[in-house]
Scaffold this active site. Sequence first.
Site, mmCIF file in Angstrom:
data_model
loop_
_atom_site.group_PDB
_atom_site.id
_atom_site.type_symbol
_atom_site.label_atom_id
_atom_site.label_comp_id
_atom_site.label_asym_id
_atom_site.label_seq_id
_atom_site.Cartn_x
_atom_site.Cartn_y
_atom_site.Cartn_z
ATOM 1 N N THR A 113 -3.573 -5.260 0.911
ATOM 2 C CA THR A 113 -2.951 -3.946 1.051
ATOM 3 C C THR A 113 -3.787 -3.046 1.955
ATOM 4 O O THR A 113 -3.251 -2.170 2.636
ATOM 5 C CB THR A 113 -2.757 -3.270 -0.314
ATOM 6 O OG1 THR A 113 -4.027 -2.988 -0.909
ATOM 7 C CG2 THR A 113 -1.942 -4.160 -1.242
ATOM 8 N N HIS A 151 20.725 25.751 -11.696
ATOM 9 C CA HIS A 151 21.530 26.767 -12.353
ATOM 10 C C HIS A 151 20.928 28.157 -12.198
ATOM 11 O O HIS A 151 19.710 28.353 -12.301
ATOM 12 C CB HIS A 151 21.663 26.446 -13.846
ATOM 13 C CG HIS A 151 22.303 25.122 -14.113
ATOM 14 N ND1 HIS A 151 23.598 24.844 -13.774
ATOM 15 C CD2 HIS A 151 21.811 23.984 -14.682
ATOM 16 C CE1 HIS A 151 23.894 23.601 -14.125
ATOM 17 N NE2 HIS A 151 22.821 23.059 -14.667
ATOM 18 N N LYS A 168 0.860 -1.184 0.000
ATOM 19 C CA LYS A 168 0.000 0.000 0.000
ATOM 20 C C LYS A 168 0.896 1.234 0.000
ATOM 21 O O LYS A 168 1.730 1.414 0.886
ATOM 22 C CB LYS A 168 -0.914 0.009 1.221
ATOM 23 C CG LYS A 168 -1.898 1.171 1.245
ATOM 24 C CD LYS A 168 -2.947 1.058 0.129
ATOM 25 C CE LYS A 168 -4.055 0.132 0.495
ATOM 26 N NZ LYS A 168 -5.151 0.092 -0.504
#
Length: 295
Positions: A57, A241, A12
């Site tokens: 789950t 950057h 899960k």
Amino acid sequence: MTLILGANQYGKAESRVVRIVRDTARHEIRDLNVSTSLRGDFADAHTTGDQANVLPTDTQKNTAFAYAKLHGVDSIEDYALALGNRLLEATPAAAQAQVRVEEYAWDRLGDHSFVRRGGGVRTAVVTVTRSATHVVSGVRDLVLLNSTDSEFKGFLTDEFTTLPETDDRILATALVARWRHGTTDGVDWNKSYAAGLDTLLQTFAGTYSRALQETLHAMGTALLESQPDLAEVRFSAPNKHHFLVDFGGFRVDGLTNDGEVFIAADRPYGLIEAEVIRDDAPPAGDAWLAVPGFC
């Protein structure tokens, strides 16, 4: 030709577990994102649809919530260890249970009022097998910036190179760092995490950088030297950057850009990944299994 079932796991993902401690008038909050998974002898579930060995789950999710109360969340590592052991105990066919936890930090406004902090997210990945236990702690989305004391020059060039050399640039990243514990016995997880994070921050701030690679190596070295029980640390660091804005085309007298105004580029970006390892560290085993990306 014979086709066979390969490696598989199930679980899960991303149960949002919020634990409020109300024992006194001054409340505490632990805000977690919990994912669990099981590996083992689940071939019948795939090949014949037989679910006899499968812990649903949904049960894994319920256990994650229940253990936030029954066991508590003193630290995410301690909570994940308890949850992983419980799932392994409850699933005889499982050879391994893994629990991944992210914690979102809140700052206190009052006894029962909080504001969500915008800093890095604390992480833990706990892997429990029938014979061993591994803990990987860390942080992600830790946005760091040095406005000077960074250079980048002397690099390889060819006919496509346009990047100018610089001896003074902004160095910024959204760091992912994860460190593997060599032991799980007697570890003060909260103290270890706080000290580790402080070491990374202080090293980043205090290191003159000739490249982001050098900075990561310095941070990893400092972390392992400061905590002898850590086995290794892995970094994934996008180079955020910042390019100096060219004011040359502006028709404004006296307008100059002396390293003060930059474009923060979103993408593409350089991605630096590295690990620093203690040469006498215990083997990693399954510690890094299912940890996203390089780290």
